[in-house]
Motif scaffolding. Sequence first.
Motif, PDB file in Angstrom:
ATOM      1  N   ASP A  19      35.597 -21.509 -14.151  1.00 18.68           N
ATOM      2  CA  ASP A  19      34.701 -20.578 -15.279  1.00 18.68           C
ATOM      3  C   ASP A  19      35.152 -20.054 -16.189  1.00 18.68           C
ATOM      4  OD1 ASP A  19      32.426 -19.171 -15.918  1.00 18.68           O
ATOM      5  OD2 ASP A  19      32.225 -17.916 -14.156  1.00 18.68           O
ATOM      6  N   ASN A  59      35.976 -14.760 -20.456  1.00 17.10           N
ATOM      7  CA  ASN A  59      36.784 -14.655 -19.137  1.00 17.10           C
ATOM      8  C   ASN A  59      38.302 -14.562 -19.569  1.00 17.10           C
ATOM      9  OD1 ASN A  59      34.616 -14.231 -17.451  1.00 17.10           O
ATOM     10  ND2 ASN A  59      34.268 -16.336 -16.999  1.00 17.10           N
ATOM     11  N   ASP A  99      38.027 -12.940 -13.846  1.00 18.41           N
ATOM     12  CA  ASP A  99      36.797 -13.391 -13.384  1.00 18.41           C
ATOM     13  C   ASP A  99      37.079 -14.613 -12.387  1.00 18.41           C
ATOM     14  OD1 ASP A  99      34.180 -14.141 -12.327  1.00 18.41           O
ATOM     15  OD2 ASP A  99      33.313 -14.518 -14.491  1.00 18.41           O
TER      16      ASP A  99
HETATM   17 MG    MG Z   1      31.817 -15.330 -13.837  1.00 18.63          MG
END
Ligand code: MG
Length: 360
Positions: A206, A211, A226
């Motif tokens: 992700d 992030n 994350d």
């Molecule tokens: Mg996420």
Amino acid sequence: MNELKKINNIIKRFKISSKPLEIINNNIGLINKSYIIKCQNEDYVLQKINTYVFKKPKNLMFNITLISKHLINKDKRNVKVIETKEDEDYLEINGEYYRCYSYIEDSCSYNTTDNLNILYEFGKTLGLFQYYLKDFDTNLLYETINNFHNTPFRLEQLVKMYKNTDDCKKEVDEIYYYIIRNRDIIVKIVDALNSGEIPFAVVHNDTKLNNCLFNKKTNKGICLIDLDTVMKGSRLFDCGDALRSCASTVPEDDSHYDNVDLDINKFIYFMLGFLNIMKENLNEKEISLLSDSIIIIALECSIRFLTDYLDNNKYFHIDYPEHNLVRAMNQICLANKVLDRKESLDKIIKSIIKHLENIV
Ligand code: MG
Ligand code: GN1
């Protein structure tokens, strides 16, 4: 009880080093709810885990605690999980699950950026993340979301959902049929994993630009955050996801579709950083699929946004009713532009690798 008062009571149940002074709502992610907790000595991030998405928070936190420790051993700038006063890595209150992380001082994140040095740093930070996890046993981790990047499965889900929807077909048809026509490319990474041509590895899964943390003053990359979806997968999904978010000319929910494109300079700077760390750790087949990975993950995102739109937007946070539809359209436009540019992107990748080999 109002929200902030509730959060104030919850944070005190974690091992924080001083009194909370201020609580700030942070609305960056599309899945979990986050708060920044300013304290006298140190700051923290408190998150309410989205249990619609993560059905087993205990397994999720088992993974995250293990991975964070591994990453901190390699590089102490990674985010630490803060335990509760009962030594647990999460807190359950009336069926709601909370977790707490250290807040890295002077850090920031970006939804988009035109600063090419930041993109170089992003590529490098992702490369280091994958490099640090090379010796992590893939079998130690739970699958926190089943079939996360299983693109043939995602496609099947969309087809089922589409067939069960009677209204709103017209507005989704253009996107839906574009996706269906591109099935062959959508399944390429999963096919290569299954045939053994490319390896499974522990990856982030992700890797949107937001992030990644950067130092506010120097813009040097710090670490990825994350870690909810860190699982066994392909390094290619990380690379594709990073590029579809950081090298696009517009954000993923921009509805000016004519403006959607891949910025070649952004692509080059990210790749320079990423391949600088990872070029020796990727096999030839992986290298040959690097440009495809952007198309594949953009199409996967489009599939997921469209499926969620047809399913009444249960999964992704939306700000208006057509938000997921706009995201789905934006992502097929991006995939299409990358498809057009594929030959030149492959040439650029080859010359970056040559360049990096010459400077060693
Ligand atoms: Mg996420
Ligand atoms: C979600 O949590 P966040 O906002 O970083 C999603 C990603 C999607 C992304 C699209 C667990 O990421 O897979 O690519 O939204 N995360 C999960 O913006 O589903």
